[in-house]
Design an enzyme around this catalytic site. Structure first.
Site, PDB file in Angstrom:
ATOM      1  N   ASN A   9      -3.924   9.570  -0.150  1.00  0.00           N
ATOM      2  CA  ASN A   9      -2.560   9.969   0.211  1.00  0.00           C
ATOM      3  C   ASN A   9      -1.499   9.003  -0.319  1.00  0.00           C
ATOM      4  O   ASN A   9      -0.323   9.156  -0.009  1.00  0.00           O
ATOM      5  CB  ASN A   9      -2.432  10.123   1.729  1.00  0.00           C
ATOM      6  CG  ASN A   9      -2.551   8.805   2.473  1.00  0.00           C
ATOM      7  OD1 ASN A   9      -2.654   7.745   1.865  1.00  0.00           O
ATOM      8  ND2 ASN A   9      -2.528   8.867   3.787  1.00  0.00           N
ATOM      9  N   LYS A  10      -1.891   8.035  -1.131  1.00  0.00           N
ATOM     10  CA  LYS A  10      -0.912   7.044  -1.599  1.00  0.00           C
ATOM     11  C   LYS A  10      -0.204   7.547  -2.867  1.00  0.00           C
ATOM     12  O   LYS A  10      -0.553   8.581  -3.420  1.00  0.00           O
ATOM     13  CB  LYS A  10      -1.603   5.703  -1.838  1.00  0.00           C
ATOM     14  CG  LYS A  10      -2.271   5.131  -0.577  1.00  0.00           C
ATOM     15  CD  LYS A  10      -1.282   4.689   0.501  1.00  0.00           C
ATOM     16  CE  LYS A  10      -1.877   4.631   1.887  1.00  0.00           C
ATOM     17  NZ  LYS A  10      -2.544   3.386   2.234  1.00  0.00           N
ATOM     18  N   ILE A  11       0.771   6.778  -3.326  1.00  0.00           N
ATOM     19  CA  ILE A  11       1.618   7.231  -4.433  1.00  0.00           C
ATOM     20  C   ILE A  11       0.801   7.402  -5.708  1.00  0.00           C
ATOM     21  O   ILE A  11       0.994   8.345  -6.467  1.00  0.00           O
ATOM     22  CB  ILE A  11       2.796   6.257  -4.607  1.00  0.00           C
ATOM     23  CG1 ILE A  11       3.754   6.483  -3.421  1.00  0.00           C
ATOM     24  CG2 ILE A  11       3.519   6.451  -5.941  1.00  0.00           C
ATOM     25  CD1 ILE A  11       4.798   5.454  -3.237  1.00  0.00           C
ATOM     26  N   PHE A  54      -5.699   4.971  -1.899  1.00  0.00           N
ATOM     27  CA  PHE A  54      -6.296   6.017  -1.070  1.00  0.00           C
ATOM     28  C   PHE A  54      -5.689   7.368  -1.478  1.00  0.00           C
ATOM     29  O   PHE A  54      -4.651   7.417  -2.123  1.00  0.00           O
ATOM     30  CB  PHE A  54      -6.015   5.690   0.410  1.00  0.00           C
ATOM     31  CG  PHE A  54      -6.617   6.671   1.364  1.00  0.00           C
ATOM     32  CD1 PHE A  54      -8.003   6.820   1.449  1.00  0.00           C
ATOM     33  CD2 PHE A  54      -5.815   7.467   2.170  1.00  0.00           C
ATOM     34  CE1 PHE A  54      -8.563   7.734   2.320  1.00  0.00           C
ATOM     35  CE2 PHE A  54      -6.377   8.381   3.044  1.00  0.00           C
ATOM     36  CZ  PHE A  54      -7.753   8.523   3.122  1.00  0.00           C
ATOM     37  N   ALA A  91       0.814  -1.220   0.000  1.00  0.00           N
ATOM     38  CA  ALA A  91       0.000   0.000   0.000  1.00  0.00           C
ATOM     39  C   ALA A  91       0.851   1.276   0.000  1.00  0.00           C
ATOM     40  O   ALA A  91       0.462   2.283  -0.587  1.00  0.00           O
ATOM     41  CB  ALA A  91      -0.941   0.006   1.207  1.00  0.00           C
TER      42      ALA A  91
END
Ligand SMILES: *Cc1c(COP(=O)(O)O)cnc(C)c1O
Length: 379
Positions: free
Chosen positions: A183-185, A181, A157
């Protein structure tokens, strides 16, 4: 506050808006539509695997991974205590028992030595988390798993695009779970992906995410499944994000380099150093405030916030959370607890410029000094 610098924020560098518009215009907004197979194919090609299965978030991706491997009641799953709670909750969803493993102080990832110590006759799998973009010692972990006949699930994740021994994370384990999500890469708003090595496992996962429906016979449900599907809108955003994937990684490693330059050789702030076998990605640029405790870190965060700078503490070790606290026996995972009390993540998103990184670094430095009383009387 107009000058507030958040820890994270999504970046749309390409066709996100155009693709979402196409969903609206064509009315394909639910879980059927052109972008879902395109997103899955693009993701699989980035990873270098045959196929990938989209789903509605990363937690669900982990749940499907464990279901796909047939893990259930009576099984123990080894998992680092220092992780986002979703890794552990997914083990609980299938009725298995999470067994907490301590971390390595240098890599922040699970300690292979402690992993060996925690194996019992009931151990069925290892759920490996690549924390904050840094690869765990996945080659060694897979060797150990093979030795004693365990499955390996990778929680990627926080580390999409990172490599170990030159190979993409998520291609080592039997199954790998990813999150998109905000805020993910790579983000799709909410979203997830599962990659499975064994086609039989992949097929089971595909069936379970679609309510368990038979592949040939509509409205015939041979198993209890779930509705864990991704929407075409989410996949549209995801495809646009993947089209610019290299640029996302490049810009993140640039931010990483700026922070390192600014924060180098500061006595209180410990930066991660990487071995030759690791090729991390910069998810959230994170440091260890070596000389403070959890209360000191709260104070550092408060001081940063007064300058308009957001920051995040590390996760609480999951073995200390109410649902996972051991009854009578006290579990001690000293490294996980030590890291959890001292880890701090700083603003890391595309669009942050070098000037801002300088300001953040300078303020962090000042806050740490202030905390040590060095600046006492001067302010
Ligand atoms: C974000 C994250 C997840 C879960 O992802 P969601 O998409 O928020 O459900 C799982 N594991 C780790 C380590 C994460 O950081």
């Amino acid at each position: 506050m107009s000058t507030w610098i958040p820890v994270s924020q999504p970046a749309f560098l390409g066709n996100e808006r155009a693709y979402v518009d196409r969903c609206m215009e064509t009315q394909w907004i639910s879980s059927i539509g052109e972008f879902i197979p395109k997103f899955e194919a693009q993701f699989a090609s980035i990873l270098g695997v045959e196929s990938a299965i989209s789903c509605c978030n990363g937690t669900v991706a982990l749940h499907l991974s464990l279901l796909g491997l047939g893990i259930g009641p009576g099984d123990e799953v080894l998992v680092p205590s220092l992780t986002y709670v979703a890794s552990v909750n997914a083990i609980t969803y299938v009725g298995a028992q999470p067994v907490f493993v301590d971390s390595d102080r240098e890599t922040w990832n699970l300690s292979v030595d402690d992993l060996r110590r925690k194996v019992t006759p009931r151990t069925k799998a290892i759920l490996v988390v690549h924390l904050y973009g840094r690869p765990a010692a996945i080659t060694e972990i897979c060797e150990l798993a093979r030795e004693i006949g365990l499955s390996v699930i990778e929680d990627v994740a926080e580390a999409l695009g990172a490599k170990y021994d030159g190979r993409m994370l998520g291609t080592f384990g039997d199954v790998a779970a990813f999150s998109f999500f905000g805020n993910k890469i790579v983000t799709t708003g909410e979203g997830g992906m599962v990659v499975a090595r064994d086609p039989t496992v992949a097929r089971r996962i595909l069936q379970l995410k679609g309510q368990g429906q038979d592949f040939e016979r509509r409205y015939w449900f041979p198993v209890v499944g779930y509705n864990y599907r991704m929407t075409n809108i989410a996949a549209a955003i995801g495809l646009a994000q993947l089209e610019c994937f290299d640029e996302h990684l490049r810009r993140r490693s640039e931010i990483d380099a700026w922070y390192r330059e600014e924060l180098a050789s500061m006595p209180d702030i410990k930066l991660q150093e990487f071995g030759e076998r690791e090729q991390p990605v910069c998810w959230l640029f994170s440091v260890i405030l070596e000389r403070v405790d959890a209360a000191g870190r709260v104070e550092v965060m408060r001081l940063l916030a007064t300058e308009g700078i957001d920051s995040r503490p590390f996760f609480y070790p999951c073995h200390t959370l109410p649902p996972y606290r051991a009854g009578e026996s006290v579990v001690e995972l000293p490294n996980a607890e030590w890291l959890s009390a001292r880890g701090l993540s700083l603003p890391t998103w595309i669009g942050i410029d070098r000037g801002r990184v300088e300001v953040i670094a300078r303020n962090l430095q000042r806050c740490c000094l202030q905390l040590r009383g060095v600046l006492e009387g001067m302010s």
